[in-house]
Design an enzyme around this catalytic site. Structure first.
Site, PDB file in Angstrom:
ATOM      1  N   ASP A   1       0.732  -1.148  -0.035  1.00 37.51           N
ATOM      2  CA  ASP A   1      -0.154  -0.106   0.189  1.00 37.51           C
ATOM      3  C   ASP A   1       1.083   1.161  -0.027  1.00 37.51           C
ATOM      4  O   ASP A   1       2.234   1.023   0.517  1.00 37.51           O
ATOM      5  CB  ASP A   1      -0.953  -0.030   1.236  1.00 37.51           C
ATOM      6  CG  ASP A   1      -1.710   1.166   1.336  1.00 37.51           C
ATOM      7  OD1 ASP A   1      -2.345   1.717   0.425  1.00 37.51           O
ATOM      8  OD2 ASP A   1      -1.765   1.727   2.584  1.00 37.51           O
ATOM      9  N   LEU A   2       0.458   2.396  -0.204  1.00 40.68           N
ATOM     10  CA  LEU A   2       1.129   3.421  -0.421  1.00 40.68           C
ATOM     11  C   LEU A   2       1.148   4.415   0.613  1.00 40.68           C
ATOM     12  O   LEU A   2       1.985   4.772   1.716  1.00 40.68           O
ATOM     13  CB  LEU A   2       0.909   4.452  -1.811  1.00 40.68           C
ATOM     14  CG  LEU A   2       1.715   5.601  -1.850  1.00 40.68           C
ATOM     15  CD1 LEU A   2       3.000   5.582  -1.901  1.00 40.68           C
ATOM     16  CD2 LEU A   2       1.118   6.627  -3.080  1.00 40.68           C
ATOM     17  N   ASP A   3      -0.198   5.102   0.992  1.00 42.62           N
ATOM     18  CA  ASP A   3      -0.295   5.994   1.930  1.00 42.62           C
ATOM     19  C   ASP A   3      -0.386   5.349   3.315  1.00 42.62           C
ATOM     20  O   ASP A   3      -1.298   4.346   3.535  1.00 42.62           O
ATOM     21  CB  ASP A   3      -1.979   6.548   1.658  1.00 42.62           C
ATOM     22  CG  ASP A   3      -1.779   7.358   0.431  1.00 42.62           C
ATOM     23  OD1 ASP A   3      -0.904   8.316   0.151  1.00 42.62           O
ATOM     24  OD2 ASP A   3      -2.833   7.142  -0.188  1.00 42.62           O
TER      25      ASP A   3
ATOM     26  N   THR B   1       0.797  10.254   4.395  1.00 41.61           N
ATOM     27  CA  THR B   1       0.087  11.249   3.817  1.00 41.61           C
ATOM     28  C   THR B   1      -1.197  11.509   4.168  1.00 41.61           C
ATOM     29  O   THR B   1      -2.158  12.300   4.122  1.00 41.61           O
ATOM     30  CB  THR B   1      -0.398  10.857   2.292  1.00 41.61           C
ATOM     31  OG1 THR B   1      -0.825   9.630   2.169  1.00 41.61           O
ATOM     32  CG2 THR B   1       0.864  11.129   1.391  1.00 41.61           C
TER      33      THR B   1
ATOM     34  N   LYS C   1      -9.276   5.973   5.566  1.00 41.92           N
ATOM     35  CA  LYS C   1      -7.941   5.188   5.279  1.00 41.92           C
ATOM     36  C   LYS C   1      -7.989   4.177   4.384  1.00 41.92           C
ATOM     37  O   LYS C   1      -8.933   3.245   4.755  1.00 41.92           O
ATOM     38  CB  LYS C   1      -7.467   4.780   6.592  1.00 41.92           C
ATOM     39  CG  LYS C   1      -6.543   5.758   7.531  1.00 41.92           C
ATOM     40  CD  LYS C   1      -5.557   5.290   8.603  1.00 41.92           C
ATOM     41  CE  LYS C   1      -4.848   6.114   9.315  1.00 41.92           C
ATOM     42  NZ  LYS C   1      -4.145   5.486  10.234  1.00 41.92           N
TER      43      LYS C   1
ATOM     44  N   SER D   1      -2.319   0.544  -4.304  1.00 40.20           N
ATOM     45  CA  SER D   1      -2.883   1.722  -3.764  1.00 40.20           C
ATOM     46  C   SER D   1      -4.204   1.967  -4.102  1.00 40.20           C
ATOM     47  O   SER D   1      -4.338   1.649  -5.400  1.00 40.20           O
ATOM     48  CB  SER D   1      -2.050   2.899  -3.701  1.00 40.20           C
ATOM     49  OG  SER D   1      -2.517   4.054  -3.162  1.00 40.20           O
ATOM     50  N   ALA D   2      -5.313   2.556  -3.355  1.00 35.10           N
ATOM     51  CA  ALA D   2      -6.210   3.195  -3.895  1.00 35.10           C
ATOM     52  C   ALA D   2      -6.312   4.421  -4.495  1.00 35.10           C
ATOM     53  O   ALA D   2      -7.136   5.017  -5.039  1.00 35.10           O
ATOM     54  CB  ALA D   2      -7.309   3.272  -2.739  1.00 35.10           C
TER      55      ALA D   2
ATOM     56  N   LYS E   1     -10.956  -1.065  -1.356  1.00 35.87           N
ATOM     57  CA  LYS E   1     -10.857  -1.855  -0.112  1.00 35.87           C
ATOM     58  C   LYS E   1     -11.922  -1.641   0.593  1.00 35.87           C
ATOM     59  O   LYS E   1     -12.458  -0.515   0.804  1.00 35.87           O
ATOM     60  CB  LYS E   1      -9.550  -1.456   0.425  1.00 35.87           C
ATOM     61  CG  LYS E   1      -8.210  -1.568  -0.703  1.00 35.87           C
ATOM     62  CD  LYS E   1      -7.158  -0.992  -0.199  1.00 35.87           C
ATOM     63  CE  LYS E   1      -6.031  -0.929  -1.054  1.00 35.87           C
ATOM     64  NZ  LYS E   1      -4.881  -0.345  -0.561  1.00 35.87           N
TER      65      LYS E   1
ATOM     66  N   GLU F   1       0.046  -3.339   4.573  1.00 32.14           N
ATOM     67  CA  GLU F   1      -1.014  -2.194   4.760  1.00 32.14           C
ATOM     68  C   GLU F   1      -1.207  -1.570   6.195  1.00 32.14           C
ATOM     69  O   GLU F   1      -0.651  -2.196   7.175  1.00 32.14           O
ATOM     70  CB  GLU F   1      -2.440  -3.077   4.470  1.00 32.14           C
ATOM     71  CG  GLU F   1      -3.026  -2.932   3.343  1.00 32.14           C
ATOM     72  CD  GLU F   1      -3.599  -1.375   2.884  1.00 32.14           C
ATOM     73  OE1 GLU F   1      -3.666  -0.651   3.656  1.00 32.14           O
ATOM     74  OE2 GLU F   1      -4.116  -1.317   1.857  1.00 32.14           O
ATOM     75  N   ASP F   2      -1.538  -0.438   6.117  1.00 34.55           N
ATOM     76  CA  ASP F   2      -1.773   0.478   7.538  1.00 34.55           C
ATOM     77  C   ASP F   2      -3.277   0.560   7.948  1.00 34.55           C
ATOM     78  O   ASP F   2      -3.443   0.915   8.988  1.00 34.55           O
ATOM     79  CB  ASP F   2      -1.309   1.786   7.440  1.00 34.55           C
ATOM     80  CG  ASP F   2      -1.848   2.655   6.523  1.00 34.55           C
ATOM     81  OD1 ASP F   2      -2.315   2.303   5.404  1.00 34.55           O
ATOM     82  OD2 ASP F   2      -2.154   3.833   6.894  1.00 34.55           O
TER      83      ASP F   2
HETATM   84  C1  BG6 Z   1      -5.655   5.680   0.125  1.00 37.05           C
HETATM   85  C2  BG6 Z   1      -5.851   6.648   1.360  1.00 37.05           C
HETATM   86  O1  BG6 Z   1      -4.475   5.237   0.065  1.00 37.05           O
HETATM   87  O2  BG6 Z   1      -6.080   6.797  -0.951  1.00 37.05           O
HETATM   88  C3  BG6 Z   1      -7.248   7.231   1.138  1.00 37.05           C
HETATM   89  O3  BG6 Z   1      -5.773   6.047   2.476  1.00 37.05           O
HETATM   90  C4  BG6 Z   1      -7.719   7.942   0.021  1.00 37.05           C
HETATM   91  O4  BG6 Z   1      -7.350   8.404   2.175  1.00 37.05           O
HETATM   92  C5  BG6 Z   1      -7.396   6.956  -1.385  1.00 37.05           C
HETATM   93  O5  BG6 Z   1      -8.987   8.358  -0.124  1.00 37.05           O
HETATM   94  C6  BG6 Z   1      -7.591   7.564  -2.647  1.00 37.05           C
HETATM   95  O6  BG6 Z   1      -6.683   8.498  -2.883  1.00 37.05           O
HETATM   96  P1  BG6 Z   1      -6.729   9.531  -4.037  1.00 37.05           P
HETATM   97  O7  BG6 Z   1      -5.315   9.878  -3.961  1.00 37.05           O
HETATM   98  O8  BG6 Z   1      -6.967   8.895  -5.372  1.00 37.05           O
HETATM   99  O9  BG6 Z   1      -7.686  10.648  -3.766  1.00 37.05           O
HETATM  100 MG    MG Z   2      -2.596   2.985   3.555  1.00 37.22          MG
END
Ligand code: BG6
Ligand code: MG
Length: 220
Positions: free
Chosen positions: A10-12, A18, A47, A117-118, A147, A171-172
């Site tokens: 996962d990224l964030d 972030t 999240k 990542s989402a 997710k 994942e966090d």
């Molecule tokens: C996830 C974050 O990685 O990405 C979420 O944890 C965020 O908080 C989601 O809503 C979507 O991100 P983005 O950058 O496409 O708005």
């Molecule tokens: Mg995350």
């Protein structure tokens, strides 16, 4: 467990932090358009969850009735403009502790590396963090269920033609751990959340000692 061939990150909240910037962007948007100050406790519901789903959750908890999908998308885009501004100076100094050691270990041991990542901003951030060369594949979350659906993780697994038993994922967020487990993948939870469904839980990736990672990768 089988020998591990692929690690999905996962990224964030795993590779870079972030969470604060995402939530600050939502907070500024809600103040501007609805005159509402979002409760910090709501952050956890966003999240790991897609931009639109996060927005819907925040609207619901703030008791704002908004069902015009065009308007929802327009405001979500506006949140993204604010968010992009907040992360515009992110560079390699923003990589979370322990991440580089793990990526280097995986590369040296021929384990493929994917980003699950989402976030639609993931390629932009990965570039700014100067991590592009580590990633063999970045999942495009567009048109994938948010997710805790396993779609994002399974996309990476199928891209390489592996079996979920040959994969680990980091994942966090609770929604993210559920997504990993729904994909039948070994889950490594990172951070302050409880993440009770994770197979291993660490406060920080800097606490993942290489011999432990090695035994996971070898399937011992
Ligand atoms: C996830 C974050 O990685 O990405 C979420 O944890 C965020 O908080 C989601 O809503 C979507 O991100 P983005 O950058 O496409 O708005
Ligand atoms: Mg995350």
């Amino acid at each position: 467990m089988k020998k591990i061939k692929l690690a999905i990150f996962d990224l964030d909240g795993v590779i870079t932090s972030t969470t604060e910037e995402h939530f600050k962007a939502w907070t500024l948007l809600f103040i501007k358009h609805f005159g509402i100050r979002l409760d910090q406790n709501l952050e956890v519901y966003t999240k790991g969850v897609s931009r639109i789903e996060s927005f819907k959750v925040l609207l619901k908890h703030s008791r704002v009735d908004l069902d015009d999908m065009k308007l929802i998308e327009c405001l979500a885009n506006e949140k993204n403009v604010i968010y992009k501004d907040l992360i515009s100076e992110f560079d390699e100094t923003k990589i979370c502790p322990g991440v580089l050691d793990i990526l280097n270990y995986l590369k040296q041991n021929n384990v493929k590396i994917a980003l699950g990542s989402a976030s639609k901003n993931a390629p932009y951030l990965i570039r700014n963090l100067k991590l592009e060369d580590y990633f063999d594949y970045i999942v495009d979350p567009t048109h994938k269920r948010s997710k805790p659906s396993p779609d994002i993780f399974l996309d990476a697994v199928y891209h390489f033609g592996y079996n979920p038993e040959e994969v680990i994922a980091f994942e966090d967020a609770e929604a993210g751990i559920k997504a990993i487990k729904n994909a039948n993948i070994f889950a490594i939870g990172v951070g302050d959340e409880d993440l009770k469904d994770a197979d291993i839980k660490l406060r920080s990736l800097k606490n993942l000692e290489i011999p432990i990672l090695e035994s996971i990768i070898r399937g011992n």
